[in-house]
Scaffold this motif. Sequence first.
Motif, PDB file in Angstrom:
ATOM      1  N   MET A  35       0.826  -1.204   0.000  1.00 22.14           N
ATOM      2  CA  MET A  35       0.000   0.000   0.000  1.00 22.14           C
ATOM      3  C   MET A  35       0.863   1.257   0.000  1.00 22.14           C
ATOM      4  O   MET A  35       0.614   2.207  -0.753  1.00 22.14           O
ATOM      5  CB  MET A  35      -0.918   0.003   1.227  1.00 22.14           C
ATOM      6  N   VAL A  36       1.897   1.279   0.849  1.00 20.15           N
ATOM      7  CA  VAL A  36       2.762   2.451   0.921  1.00 20.15           C
ATOM      8  C   VAL A  36       3.554   2.628  -0.366  1.00 20.15           C
ATOM      9  O   VAL A  36       3.687   3.744  -0.884  1.00 20.15           O
ATOM     10  CB  VAL A  36       3.699   2.357   2.139  1.00 20.15           C
ATOM     11  N   LEU A  70       8.810  -1.912  -1.457  1.00 22.09           N
ATOM     12  CA  LEU A  70       8.868  -0.717  -0.616  1.00 22.09           C
ATOM     13  C   LEU A  70      10.295  -0.195  -0.493  1.00 22.09           C
ATOM     14  O   LEU A  70      10.539   1.006  -0.650  1.00 22.09           O
ATOM     15  CB  LEU A  70       8.300  -1.034   0.769  1.00 22.09           C
ATOM     16  N   VAL A  71      11.239  -1.082  -0.208  1.00 19.98           N
ATOM     17  CA  VAL A  71      12.628  -0.644  -0.031  1.00 19.98           C
ATOM     18  C   VAL A  71      13.167  -0.023  -1.315  1.00 19.98           C
ATOM     19  O   VAL A  71      13.845   1.012  -1.286  1.00 19.98           O
ATOM     20  CB  VAL A  71      13.504  -1.820   0.437  1.00 19.98           C
ATOM     21  N   ASP A  72      12.852  -0.626  -2.460  1.00 20.84           N
ATOM     22  CA  ASP A  72      13.304  -0.068  -3.736  1.00 20.84           C
ATOM     23  C   ASP A  72      12.747   1.338  -3.944  1.00 20.84           C
ATOM     24  O   ASP A  72      13.468   2.244  -4.398  1.00 20.84           O
ATOM     25  CB  ASP A  72      12.871  -0.973  -4.900  1.00 20.84           C
ATOM     26  N   GLY A  94      11.121  10.689   4.379  1.00 23.63           N
ATOM     27  CA  GLY A  94      11.619  10.336   5.704  1.00 23.63           C
ATOM     28  C   GLY A  94      10.514   9.870   6.625  1.00 23.63           C
ATOM     29  O   GLY A  94      10.740   9.000   7.485  1.00 23.63           O
ATOM     30  N   PHE A  95       9.309  10.433   6.466  1.00 25.59           N
ATOM     31  CA  PHE A  95       8.160   9.969   7.260  1.00 25.59           C
ATOM     32  C   PHE A  95       7.931   8.481   7.046  1.00 25.59           C
ATOM     33  O   PHE A  95       7.746   7.718   8.001  1.00 25.59           O
ATOM     34  CB  PHE A  95       6.903  10.754   6.875  1.00 25.59           C
ATOM     35  N   ARG A  99       8.149   5.456   9.621  1.00 25.37           N
ATOM     36  CA  ARG A  99       6.908   4.748   9.914  1.00 25.37           C
ATOM     37  C   ARG A  99       7.016   3.257   9.598  1.00 25.37           C
ATOM     38  O   ARG A  99       6.592   2.402  10.378  1.00 25.37           O
ATOM     39  CB  ARG A  99       5.772   5.408   9.106  1.00 25.37           C
ATOM     40  N   MET A 100       7.590   2.931   8.466  1.00 25.70           N
ATOM     41  CA  MET A 100       7.706   1.526   8.085  1.00 25.70           C
ATOM     42  C   MET A 100       8.754   0.784   8.918  1.00 25.70           C
ATOM     43  O   MET A 100       8.630  -0.409   9.159  1.00 25.70           O
ATOM     44  CB  MET A 100       8.020   1.400   6.597  1.00 25.70           C
ATOM     45  N   ALA A 101       9.789   1.493   9.375  1.00 23.36           N
ATOM     46  CA  ALA A 101      10.780   0.852  10.255  1.00 23.36           C
ATOM     47  C   ALA A 101      10.123   0.395  11.554  1.00 23.36           C
ATOM     48  O   ALA A 101      10.344  -0.728  12.018  1.00 23.36           O
ATOM     49  CB  ALA A 101      11.924   1.818  10.551  1.00 23.36           C
ATOM     50  N   HIS A 102       9.299   1.266  12.146  1.00 21.15           N
ATOM     51  CA  HIS A 102       8.659   0.892  13.412  1.00 21.15           C
ATOM     52  C   HIS A 102       7.512  -0.098  13.191  1.00 21.15           C
ATOM     53  O   HIS A 102       7.279  -0.978  14.031  1.00 21.15           O
ATOM     54  CB  HIS A 102       8.189   2.145  14.147  1.00 21.15           C
TER      55      HIS A 102
END
Length: 232
Positions: A35-36, A70-72, A94-95, A99-102
Motif C-alpha cells: 500500500m505504501v 517498498l525498499v526499492d 523520511g516519514f 513509519r515503516m521501520a517501526h
Amino acid sequence: MADTADGAPPGLTIPSRPTSTLADTIRHVGGVFRMVAARLRGGNGPVRWESTPPPGGALVEFLRGGLHDLVDELAAHPADEVCDTWWTLDRTYGFWRRRMAHEATMHRIDVQSAVGVEVLSVDEGVAADGIDEALTLWFAHRLSVIGVSGSAEFRVAVRSGDRVWLVSSHGDNKAAWRASPADAEKAQATVSGDPMVVYLWLWGRSPFSAVRITGDTDAVAALWALLRLATH
C-alpha cells in the motif's frame, strides 16, 4: 520476520493481540508495504489495498515481495524529498522510512513472540525514535483523527536514556513534546525505563508493569489506555 515465520504454523496466536494469528500479521504487513509503495509511486493512497497473496502464493513470499517493492521505492528518493503522507508535520519520504521501520519492528516482535524464539532488540537510538513516534504521532495526532477524546486529564513524563517527553491530555487536546528534566517535575507521574523497554511498553508489546512508574498511577493508566486505542 519472514525468516521466523517461514515454516511456522500460520495459526499461532500473537501474544500481545490474542485475536490475531501469525498469518494475519504477515498478511497485514505485506499489505501495508504494498500500500505504501503504491501510494509513493502514485502520489496518493491506492483505491484497493492488496492484503492477500495471489492464488497459490505463499504468505511469506507475499511479505518479502512487498518489502522489496517498498525498499526499492524508498531507496530511490532522499529522505527530505516531499511526498504524500498522512501527517501534516512531515510530508517527506523520511516519514515513510521511519513509519515503516517501526511498523516492521513491532510486527517482527509479534512474530518472534508467537513462534517462541528470542525477541531481538534494536539500537537504542531506534528505540528512542520509536518512543518519540508513539507519543508525538500516534498519541498526539492519531487520537484526534479517530475522534477519541478521553475523559481523564493528565500530564505524564516519559523518561528513557537521556531524553524526556511530556504527554498531556485535556479533553480533545492531546499533546506530546520533548522536554527538559526540569519540565518533567511538573508532571503528575513519570514512566521510565531503558529505551527498548519503554518502546515496547508504549506499543503494547509488554505488560503495564514492565516500566518504572512514580507518582499518580491512575494518570499513567489513562495514558496507557489511550495509547492502546491509538496504536491498535
